[in-house]
Design a protein around this motif. Structure first.
Motif, PDB file in Angstrom:
ATOM      1  N   ILE A 287      47.223  51.766  50.507  1.00 47.59           N
ATOM      2  CA  ILE A 287      47.907  51.134  49.386  1.00 47.59           C
ATOM      3  C   ILE A 287      48.481  52.265  48.539  1.00 47.59           C
ATOM      4  O   ILE A 287      47.744  53.156  48.130  1.00 47.59           O
ATOM      5  CB  ILE A 287      46.937  50.300  48.510  1.00 47.59           C
ATOM      6  CG1 ILE A 287      45.999  49.442  49.345  1.00 47.59           C
ATOM      7  CG2 ILE A 287      47.705  49.493  47.478  1.00 47.59           C
ATOM      8  CD1 ILE A 287      46.649  48.393  50.171  1.00 47.59           C
TER       9      ILE A 287
ATOM     10  N   TRP B 281      48.424  45.383  40.863  1.00 46.91           N
ATOM     11  CA  TRP B 281      48.111  44.874  42.202  1.00 46.91           C
ATOM     12  C   TRP B 281      46.624  44.540  42.313  1.00 46.91           C
ATOM     13  O   TRP B 281      46.251  43.466  42.772  1.00 46.91           O
ATOM     14  CB  TRP B 281      48.520  45.897  43.263  1.00 46.91           C
ATOM     15  CG  TRP B 281      48.169  45.469  44.649  1.00 46.91           C
ATOM     16  CD1 TRP B 281      48.894  44.649  45.474  1.00 46.91           C
ATOM     17  CD2 TRP B 281      47.005  45.834  45.395  1.00 46.91           C
ATOM     18  NE1 TRP B 281      48.242  44.474  46.660  1.00 46.91           N
ATOM     19  CE2 TRP B 281      47.071  45.198  46.650  1.00 46.91           C
ATOM     20  CE3 TRP B 281      45.896  46.633  45.126  1.00 46.91           C
ATOM     21  CZ2 TRP B 281      46.093  45.346  47.621  1.00 46.91           C
ATOM     22  CZ3 TRP B 281      44.921  46.772  46.089  1.00 46.91           C
ATOM     23  CH2 TRP B 281      45.023  46.133  47.326  1.00 46.91           C
ATOM     24  N   VAL B 282      45.769  45.470  41.880  1.00 50.12           N
ATOM     25  CA  VAL B 282      44.321  45.264  41.970  1.00 50.12           C
ATOM     26  C   VAL B 282      43.904  44.017  41.193  1.00 50.12           C
ATOM     27  O   VAL B 282      43.101  43.226  41.663  1.00 50.12           O
ATOM     28  CB  VAL B 282      43.547  46.498  41.451  1.00 50.12           C
ATOM     29  CG1 VAL B 282      42.083  46.179  41.224  1.00 50.12           C
ATOM     30  CG2 VAL B 282      43.690  47.654  42.423  1.00 50.12           C
ATOM     31  N   TRP B 283      44.468  43.836  40.015  1.00 47.72           N
ATOM     32  CA  TRP B 283      44.040  42.748  39.133  1.00 47.72           C
ATOM     33  C   TRP B 283      44.911  41.496  39.253  1.00 47.72           C
ATOM     34  O   TRP B 283      44.819  40.605  38.416  1.00 47.72           O
ATOM     35  CB  TRP B 283      44.000  43.241  37.684  1.00 47.72           C
ATOM     36  CG  TRP B 283      42.943  44.284  37.522  1.00 47.72           C
ATOM     37  CD1 TRP B 283      43.134  45.623  37.367  1.00 47.72           C
ATOM     38  CD2 TRP B 283      41.531  44.083  37.561  1.00 47.72           C
ATOM     39  NE1 TRP B 283      41.918  46.267  37.300  1.00 47.72           N
ATOM     40  CE2 TRP B 283      40.924  45.346  37.413  1.00 47.72           C
ATOM     41  CE3 TRP B 283      40.722  42.966  37.709  1.00 47.72           C
ATOM     42  CZ2 TRP B 283      39.536  45.502  37.403  1.00 47.72           C
ATOM     43  CZ3 TRP B 283      39.345  43.128  37.698  1.00 47.72           C
ATOM     44  CH2 TRP B 283      38.779  44.385  37.544  1.00 47.72           C
ATOM     45  N   HIS B 284      45.736  41.400  40.283  1.00 47.16           N
ATOM     46  CA  HIS B 284      46.599  40.225  40.491  1.00 47.16           C
ATOM     47  C   HIS B 284      47.453  39.952  39.258  1.00 47.16           C
ATOM     48  O   HIS B 284      47.576  38.811  38.815  1.00 47.16           O
ATOM     49  CB  HIS B 284      45.762  38.977  40.821  1.00 47.16           C
ATOM     50  CG  HIS B 284      44.949  39.105  42.052  1.00 47.16           C
ATOM     51  ND1 HIS B 284      45.450  38.801  43.290  1.00 47.16           N
ATOM     52  CD2 HIS B 284      43.673  39.508  42.247  1.00 47.16           C
ATOM     53  CE1 HIS B 284      44.507  38.998  44.195  1.00 47.16           C
ATOM     54  NE2 HIS B 284      43.428  39.441  43.592  1.00 47.16           N
TER      55      HIS B 284
ATOM     56  N   ALA C 195      43.202  45.208  53.093  1.00 47.35           N
ATOM     57  CA  ALA C 195      43.758  45.302  51.738  1.00 47.35           C
ATOM     58  C   ALA C 195      43.050  44.332  50.808  1.00 47.35           C
ATOM     59  O   ALA C 195      42.701  44.677  49.679  1.00 47.35           O
ATOM     60  CB  ALA C 195      45.254  45.031  51.757  1.00 47.35           C
ATOM     61  N   GLY C 196      42.809  43.117  51.275  1.00 49.22           N
ATOM     62  CA  GLY C 196      42.101  42.130  50.470  1.00 49.22           C
ATOM     63  C   GLY C 196      40.683  42.550  50.168  1.00 49.22           C
ATOM     64  O   GLY C 196      40.189  42.383  49.045  1.00 49.22           O
TER      65      GLY C 196
ATOM     66  N   ARG D 173      40.769  45.357  47.564  1.00 53.50           N
ATOM     67  CA  ARG D 173      41.068  44.794  46.248  1.00 53.50           C
ATOM     68  C   ARG D 173      39.826  44.122  45.663  1.00 53.50           C
ATOM     69  O   ARG D 173      39.495  44.305  44.498  1.00 53.50           O
ATOM     70  CB  ARG D 173      42.199  43.793  46.374  1.00 53.50           C
ATOM     71  CG  ARG D 173      42.578  43.139  45.064  1.00 53.50           C
ATOM     72  CD  ARG D 173      43.584  42.059  45.306  1.00 53.50           C
ATOM     73  NE  ARG D 173      44.927  42.580  45.103  1.00 53.50           N
ATOM     74  CZ  ARG D 173      46.030  41.880  45.323  1.00 53.50           C
ATOM     75  NH1 ARG D 173      45.960  40.657  45.815  1.00 53.50           N
ATOM     76  NH2 ARG D 173      47.204  42.403  45.093  1.00 53.50           N
ATOM     77  N   ARG D 174      39.120  43.347  46.484  1.00 58.12           N
ATOM     78  CA  ARG D 174      37.911  42.656  46.021  1.00 58.12           C
ATOM     79  C   ARG D 174      36.838  43.654  45.588  1.00 58.12           C
ATOM     80  O   ARG D 174      36.207  43.512  44.551  1.00 58.12           O
ATOM     81  CB  ARG D 174      37.368  41.750  47.117  1.00 58.12           C
ATOM     82  CG  ARG D 174      36.181  40.904  46.661  1.00 58.12           C
ATOM     83  CD  ARG D 174      35.516  40.181  47.817  1.00 58.12           C
ATOM     84  NE  ARG D 174      34.847  41.105  48.739  1.00 58.12           N
ATOM     85  CZ  ARG D 174      33.678  41.695  48.497  1.00 58.12           C
ATOM     86  NH1 ARG D 174      33.064  41.497  47.353  1.00 58.12           N
ATOM     87  NH2 ARG D 174      33.131  42.505  49.387  1.00 58.12           N
TER      88      ARG D 174
ATOM     89  N   ALA E 276      37.677  45.351  42.292  1.00 61.91           N
ATOM     90  CA  ALA E 276      37.461  44.429  41.182  1.00 61.91           C
ATOM     91  C   ALA E 276      35.974  44.280  40.861  1.00 61.91           C
ATOM     92  O   ALA E 276      35.577  44.283  39.694  1.00 61.91           O
ATOM     93  CB  ALA E 276      38.082  43.071  41.500  1.00 61.91           C
TER      94      ALA E 276
END
Length: 66
Positions: free
Chosen positions: A22, A32-35, A54-55, A58-59, A62
């Motif tokens: 990323i 991106w990380v925090w939507h 990637a998902g 990101r999770r 967070a």
């Protein structure tokens, strides 16, 4: 990186192949990380690799920064 219930481990693997990379400017990466991407505006984030990885990344980011 390996994840599971109650586990987040970053290991030096046998090779340098990443499942996902990323990249982008810091502010865009944070959004991106925090939507928090702004609808209708282009994102400066590039996701190269497996969408599942990637998902998961990101999770994990967070969870550990809450």
């Amino acid at each position: 990186m390996r994840t599971g219930p109650g586990r987040f481990a970053v290991e030096d693997g046998a090779d340098d192949t990443a499942e996902v990379t990323i990249s982008g400017p810091p502010a865009d990466l944070l959004r991106w990380v925090w939507h928090r991407a702004v609808a209708g505006e282009p994102s400066g984030v590039t996701v190269d690799g497996a969408a599942e990885a990637a998902g998961e990344l990101r999770r994990c980011i967070a969870v550990v920064t809450q």
